[in-house]
Design a protein around this motif. Structure first.
Motif, PDB file in Angstrom:
ATOM      1  N   LYS A  97     105.890  34.201  -1.503  1.00 33.98           N
ATOM      2  CA  LYS A  97     106.647  33.666  -0.329  1.00 33.98           C
ATOM      3  C   LYS A  97     105.775  33.604   0.983  1.00 33.98           C
ATOM      4  N   GLN A  98     104.777  34.376   1.135  1.00 34.25           N
ATOM      5  CA  GLN A  98     103.849  34.108   2.226  1.00 34.25           C
ATOM      6  C   GLN A  98     102.879  32.989   1.827  1.00 34.25           C
ATOM      7  N   GLN A  99     102.563  32.665   0.849  1.00 34.62           N
ATOM      8  CA  GLN A  99     101.740  31.370   0.500  1.00 34.62           C
ATOM      9  C   GLN A  99     102.638  30.314   0.398  1.00 34.62           C
ATOM     10  N   GLY A 100     103.917  30.263   0.628  1.00 33.91           N
ATOM     11  CA  GLY A 100     104.585  29.018   0.622  1.00 33.91           C
ATOM     12  C   GLY A 100     105.108  28.707  -0.678  1.00 33.91           C
ATOM     13  N   THR A 150     106.424  38.458  -5.699  1.00 30.21           N
ATOM     14  CA  THR A 150     107.258  37.702  -4.702  1.00 30.21           C
ATOM     15  C   THR A 150     107.115  37.649  -3.377  1.00 30.21           C
ATOM     16  N   GLU A 151     106.536  38.790  -2.718  1.00 24.90           N
ATOM     17  CA  GLU A 151     106.138  38.671  -1.290  1.00 24.90           C
ATOM     18  C   GLU A 151     105.106  37.885  -1.124  1.00 24.90           C
ATOM     19  N   ILE A 152     104.038  37.643  -2.088  1.00 22.48           N
ATOM     20  CA  ILE A 152     102.999  37.040  -1.964  1.00 22.48           C
ATOM     21  C   ILE A 152     103.201  35.858  -2.043  1.00 22.48           C
ATOM     22  N   ASN A 159     109.114  28.583  -1.480  1.00 27.75           N
ATOM     23  CA  ASN A 159     109.950  28.076  -0.432  1.00 27.75           C
ATOM     24  C   ASN A 159     111.061  26.806  -0.961  1.00 27.75           C
ATOM     25  N   GLN A 214     106.034  42.842  -5.401  1.00 29.81           N
ATOM     26  CA  GLN A 214     104.760  42.522  -4.691  1.00 29.81           C
ATOM     27  C   GLN A 214     104.400  40.933  -4.891  1.00 29.81           C
ATOM     28  N   LYS A 237      96.071  38.787  -9.469  1.00 33.12           N
ATOM     29  CA  LYS A 237      96.021  39.842  -8.411  1.00 33.12           C
ATOM     30  C   LYS A 237      95.707  41.337  -8.933  1.00 33.12           C
TER      31      LYS A 237
END
Length: 364
Positions: free
Chosen positions: A197-200, A193-195, A203, A191, A233
């Motif tokens: 990646k969404q926040q950049g 890691t997904e957050i 990258n 979870q 979080k």
């Protein structure tokens, strides 16, 4: 004639005990008179203050001397008998040796330490005036000798500060241990890691030249990003929650009047709203009553899932009768679980066959 003489001998025997009694009372009176006429110096005990010497006589002052006069006498005697300034054969020091001068200087210093302090001097004067109370003199002397010289308020403040620092450090260590564990849990790691990646934040850009980082540096940065996201979080509750300065002992003592005022206001409001005005309980008040029935602290109750709390409200456990029925139901379920659980069966079998404290040599 024999009878009267026998009677006189008997009578004389009865009255012959009287002089012995009178002699014993006379001896007791002499003893009391001798004790009452003891001089103050007879109260001097070895090991207390100046020992067998009178501290006033050691310094050459009277009992009415002021602190300035005592200090002046001490300085004069200290200059003469100090080990670094003592010279055998000086005027007034005939017959004195280095050892006797050193002993004299220690006695002078003890006399000055006794008389310069008002409280110690008062105890010493009381000892001179009341020589018979030697147990009280021992107690007063050693009480002052063993009492810390530092202000008690400073000692208490330093102790509270030390406890507060230890509290905060311990809580912070426990919180870091919890975060380090959660970073390794796949559920939370995926979870986070997904957050990220969404926040950049993960990258990867191609780096060239001197600014190019190694794979180890990139991996360490990614781990730090995941760790920060889990920190922000996830709300850890209970013994591993994030430390707060307001929870340490020092802050609680400082803020105690504020907390006490809030409690009084809350209690008065509770009585007015629900006892006098007969208002209905809200969800927050209902959960508070349930927590009191369960004898759980606020931190323990907060660790429960929201679904569990909602089930408490649905069962109306804030009503005493409903809670008692729920408690008995939970106890019965626990008994059934313990009776059917394989682990509990093995434990009961072990207690029956071997039990604690028995030595067996059978190989498992």
């Amino acid at each position: 004639m024999a009878a009267p003489m026998e009677q006189n001998r008997r009578g004389g025997g009865r009255f012959s005990r009287c002089p012995l009694t009178m002699r014993s009372w006379w001896g007791f009176g002499v003893l009391l008179l001798s004790v009452s006429s003891l001089s103050p110096a007879s109260a001097l005990l070895e090991g207390l203050y100046c020992g067998k010497e009178v501290c006033y006589d050691v310094l050459g002052v009277t009992r009415e001397a002021s602190k300035a006069e005592i200090a002046r006498a001490y300085r004069q005697l200290a200059r003469r008998y100090h080990p670094d300034r003592f010279r055998p054969g000086d005027t007034g020091l005939e017959g004195e040796t280095q050892e006797t001068a050193h002993t004299k200087f220690l006695l002078i210093a003890t006399a000055y330490e006794t008389l310069k302090d008002e409280d110690t001097r008062r105890d010493y004067d009381y000892m001179l005036d009341h020589p018979e109370e030697y147990y009280q003199h021992y107690y007063a002397y050693y009480r002052r000798q063993l009492t810390p010289k530092v202000d008690v308020r400073i000692v208490i403040l330093v102790t509270i500060c030390a406890i507060s620092i230890f509290q905060y450090y311990s809580w912070h260590s426990s919180y870091n241990e919890a975060i380090n564990y959660l970073v390794t849990v796949p559920k939370y790691r995926i979870q986070a890691t997904e957050i990220a990646k969404q926040q950049g934040l993960l990258n990867r850009t191609k780096e060239k030249g001197k600014n190019r980082r190694s794979k180890e540096e990139i991996r360490e940065q990614e781990e730090e990003v995941i760790r920060d996201i889990i920190k922000n979080k996830i709300d850890i509750k209970g013994g591993y929650q994030k430390p707060n300065l307001s929870d340490i002992l020092l802050c609680k003592i400082v803020l105690f009047p504020y907390y006490l005022t809030n409690y009084v206001v809350w209690y008065v409001s509770w009585v007015y709203r629900f006892t006098i005005c007969r208002e209905e309980y809200g969800d927050e008040e209902k959960l508070y009553i349930i927590r009191i029935y369960m004898k759980m602290s606020k931190a323990q109750f907060d660790t429960l899932e929201e679904n569990t709390k909602q089930s408490f409200l649905e069962k109306q456990l804030w009503v005493k009768e409903n809670y008692e029925a729920y408690r008995k139901e939970q106890e019965e379920e626990m008994k059934v679980k313990m009776a059917t659980d394989p682990r509990m069966k093995r434990y009961r079998r072990w207690m029956k066959n071997e039990g604690p404290g028995r030595l067996t040599f059978t190989d498992d």
